[in-house]
Write a protein that holds these residues in place. Structure first.
Motif, PDB file in Angstrom:
ATOM      1  N   GLY A 314      44.505  45.628  50.995  1.00  0.00           N
ATOM      2  CA  GLY A 314      45.864  46.168  50.894  1.00  0.00           C
ATOM      3  C   GLY A 314      46.632  45.643  49.694  1.00  0.00           C
ATOM      4  O   GLY A 314      47.850  45.421  49.759  1.00  0.00           O
ATOM      5  N   VAL A 315      45.925  45.389  48.601  1.00  0.00           N
ATOM      6  CA  VAL A 315      46.588  44.913  47.374  1.00  0.00           C
ATOM      7  C   VAL A 315      46.071  45.751  46.203  1.00  0.00           C
ATOM      8  O   VAL A 315      45.167  46.571  46.362  1.00  0.00           O
ATOM      9  N   GLU A 316      46.645  45.502  45.020  1.00  0.00           N
ATOM     10  CA  GLU A 316      46.130  46.154  43.822  1.00  0.00           C
ATOM     11  C   GLU A 316      45.506  45.098  42.932  1.00  0.00           C
ATOM     12  O   GLU A 316      45.916  43.927  42.962  1.00  0.00           O
ATOM     13  N   ALA A 317      44.517  45.502  42.150  1.00  0.00           N
ATOM     14  CA  ALA A 317      43.889  44.533  41.245  1.00  0.00           C
ATOM     15  C   ALA A 317      43.648  45.189  39.902  1.00  0.00           C
ATOM     16  O   ALA A 317      43.228  46.347  39.815  1.00  0.00           O
ATOM     17  N   ARG A 318      43.934  44.426  38.851  1.00  0.00           N
ATOM     18  CA  ARG A 318      43.689  44.911  37.489  1.00  0.00           C
ATOM     19  C   ARG A 318      42.738  43.928  36.817  1.00  0.00           C
ATOM     20  O   ARG A 318      42.980  42.710  36.817  1.00  0.00           O
ATOM     21  N   LEU A 319      41.628  44.467  36.306  1.00  0.00           N
ATOM     22  CA  LEU A 319      40.624  43.597  35.663  1.00  0.00           C
ATOM     23  C   LEU A 319      40.633  43.876  34.156  1.00  0.00           C
ATOM     24  O   LEU A 319      40.545  45.025  33.729  1.00  0.00           O
ATOM     25  N   VAL A 320      40.749  42.825  33.376  1.00  0.00           N
ATOM     26  CA  VAL A 320      40.669  42.961  31.914  1.00  0.00           C
ATOM     27  C   VAL A 320      39.494  42.126  31.421  1.00  0.00           C
ATOM     28  O   VAL A 320      39.399  40.935  31.729  1.00  0.00           O
ATOM     29  N   ASN A 321      38.583  42.762  30.699  1.00  0.00           N
ATOM     30  CA  ASN A 321      37.453  42.042  30.093  1.00  0.00           C
ATOM     31  C   ASN A 321      37.908  41.632  28.689  1.00  0.00           C
ATOM     32  O   ASN A 321      38.000  42.452  27.806  1.00  0.00           O
ATOM     33  N   ASN A 322      38.239  40.330  28.512  1.00  0.00           N
ATOM     34  CA  ASN A 322      38.922  39.946  27.268  1.00  0.00           C
ATOM     35  C   ASN A 322      38.037  39.219  26.254  1.00  0.00           C
ATOM     36  O   ASN A 322      38.520  38.826  25.199  1.00  0.00           O
ATOM     37  N   TRP A 323      36.746  39.025  26.566  1.00  0.00           N
ATOM     38  CA  TRP A 323      35.889  38.383  25.544  1.00  0.00           C
ATOM     39  C   TRP A 323      34.426  38.593  25.912  1.00  0.00           C
ATOM     40  O   TRP A 323      34.053  38.485  27.085  1.00  0.00           O
TER      41      TRP A 323
END
Ligand code: GLV
Ligand code: MN
Ligand code: MN
Length: 416
Positions: A314-323
C-alpha cells in the motif's frame, strides 16, 4: 636493478604516519573526501613528493599529480595511483597502500639512482570512495571521459555541500584541466579487500579485471500517521515496505549465489520520530556480479520485486539506477608485467578478479592498466579493523616497482 626491493619498514611507517590524519579510536581512519583531514593528508603527500624530487600539480578535480622526470621527458608518463579518501569507518590501507607504495617506489628509485625512460607520475585521485559524494571514482571518471566536468562539480553531499565548493574550500580546485595529458600506462596496488589470497596463502594477486556493478536509489512513499491511533490495516508504512524489500534483495542475491552480492547500506527514514508511522524511506542498493547478463537479470528481478512489494504494501516506490560499471578486463601486457615481477622476486601469485571498484577501472579506458592485490587480514575492509602485514605491502610494492620498470623497458623498445 634486478633484485632491487623497496624499503618495507619505511613504507609501513609512512602508512602509519598518514593514518594519524583522521585516525579513529578503534585504529581506523575517517577521512571523507574533501574534508579537513583530506586536506591535511594531501598537503603532507605534496610535501613528501616534492622532497622526493617530483613536480606536484593539481587538476580541476583536485587530483594530485607528482611527476618524476624521465630520460625522455616527452614520453607519456607511466603512472601509479590510488586514493587517500576513506569510508566513514574506514581502515588504514584501502587506497592508501596504493598511493604510498607509489611514493615508496619513487624513493627507492631515487636511492638506486635510476631514471626511467618515461617520466613517472604518482596520482592521488579525488573521491574514489563515493561515500560523501556520489558516484565513486569521480575524478578518475572525469579524467577518463566517463563523467562530464560539470556533473562532477554539481555532486552534493548529504548536507547539500557541492563538490566544487568543497574543493575550493580545502584549496584543491587546481589549475590543470582534467584531463590535460595522456598516460603511457597505469598501475595500482591495493589490498584485496576479500579473503581469497589469505585463505590460499598467496602473496600477490595479478588482477585480471573487475566485476560489474550497479547502484540504485529507492524512495518509498507511504503516509505519516499517528502511532497510537492508526489501526494496523489502515497504515501505509514506508518502513515496513522497505524492510520487505531489503529481505527480498538479499533473497534475489542468494538466488544467484555464489557470485552475486547485494547491499543496502544507507537508509533515511522520515520523519524519524518514534511515535509517527514512517511516511517516507530512502535507501540505496549496491549490486555486483562478474557477468553482465546475470547483472541485467538481477536488475530485472529487483525492479519487479520493488513494484510488487510496493503494491502489496500500500505504498509507492520510485527506483533510480544512478551508476553502472560493466565487468571489464585489464591490459594483457600490464597483467603480464605484474605476473613476471612476482615470478622474478620469487613471490607466490595467482590471477584474481576484483570484487571492489577502483580508479584503475576507469583509467583502463584511456591507458593500458594493471593492478596488484596483496592479502588483508580475514578479508576485512571498509572497517576500522582492516589490516595487513608489513611484509605483504613490501612484497606488493616491490612487484609494483618491477612491473613499472618492465613496462618502461618494453615501451622504450616499442617507441624507439
Ligand atoms: C570501493 O570502495 C568499492 O565500494 O568497491
Ligand atoms: Mn580503494
Ligand atoms: Mn574503498
Amino acid at each position: 636493478m634486478k633484485n632491487l626491493q623497496v624499503n618495507g619498514e619505511r613504507l609501513w611507517d609512512t602508512i602509519m604516519e598518514t593514518a594519524k590524519f583522521g585516525g579513529t579510536e578503534k585504529g581506523g581512519v575517517c577521512r571523507l573526501t574533501l574534508s579537513d583531514t583530506d586536506r591535511q593528508v594531501r598537503d603532507w603527500l605534496a610535501r613528501e613528493c616534492e622532497s622526493a624530487g617530483c613536480t606536484v600539480s593539481i587538476d580541476e578535480m583536485g587530483s594530485i599529480f607528482a611527476r618524476r622526470p624521465g630520460k625522455v621527458d616527452t614520453l607519456p608518463p607511466i603512472a601509479i595511483g590510488s586514493h587517500l579518501d576513506t569510508q566513514p569507518t574506514g581502515g588504514k590501507f584501502d587506497g592508501i597502500a596504493g598511493v604510498l607504495s607509489g611514493l615508496e617506489v619513487l624513493r627507492t628509485l631515487n636511492e638506486a639512482g635510476h631514471t626511467t625512460s618515461a617520466p613517472l607520475e604518482l596520482i592521488d585521485w579525488t573521491n574514489e570512495e563515493g561515500s560523501r559524494f556520489t558516484p565513486p571514482m569521480l575524478a578518475s571518471g572525469v579524467f577518463s571521459g566517463v563523467f562530464e566536468h560539470d556533473f562532477a562539480y554539481a555532486s552534493e553531499d548529504r548536507d547539500g555541500k557541492k563538490f566544487e565548493a568543497e574543493l575550493a574550500r580545502i584549496g584543491y580546485r587546481g589549475e590543470r584541466k582534467c584531463p590535460d595529458h595522456k598516460l603511457g600506462a597505469y598501475f595500482e596496488l591495493h589490498i584485496e579487500q576479500g579473503p581469497v589470497l589469505e585463505k590460499e596463502g598467496i602473496l600477490i594477486g595479478a588482477v585480471t579485471g573487475m566485476q560489474g556493478q550497479k547502484w540504485y536509489e529507492i524512495t518509498v512513499t507511504g503516509q505519516d500517521a499517528h502511532a497510537g491511533t492508526t489501526p494496523m490495516p489502515a497504515r501505509h508504512d514506508a518502513m515496513v515496505a522497505c524492510a520487505r524489500m531489503v529481505e527480498s534483495i538479499q533473497a534475489i542475491a542468494l538466488n544467484h549465489a555464489p557470485l552475486a552480492v547485494a547491499t543496502v547500506g544507507h537508509v533515511v527514514v522520515k520523519p524519524n520520530s518514534r511515535n509517527v508511522v514512517p511516511g517516507s524511506v530512502f535507501f540505496t542498493v549496491d549490486l555486483r556480479h562478474p557477468d553482465e547478463d546475470v547483472l541485467l537479470q538481477i536488475d530485472r528481478e529487483l525492479r519487479e520485486m520493488v513494484d510488487a512489494t510496493a503494491r502489496d504494501s500500500g505504498v509507492e516506490a520510485r527506483l533510480v539506477n544512478n551508476w553502472n560499471v560493466t565487468p571489464m578486463e585489464f591490459d594483457r601486457e600490464c597483467i603480464n608485467h605484474v605476473r613476471s615481477a612476482a615470478e622474478k622476486l620469487g613471490y607466490s601469485h595467482r590471477d584474481i578478479i576484483s570484487g571492489a571498484g577502483h580508479d584503475a577501472v576507469y583509467v583502463a579506458r584511456v591507458a593500458p592498466t594493471g593492478m596488484i592485490f596483496i592479502p588483508c587480514e580475514n578479508g576485512i575492509s571498509h572497517n576500522e579493523l582492516e589490516n595487513t602485514k608489513p611484509e605483504f605491502i613490501a612484497a606488493g610494492a616491490s612487484v609494483l616497482l618491477h612491473a613499472i620498470l618492465a613496462c618502461d623497458e618494453a615501451r622504450n623498445k616499442t617507441t624507439r
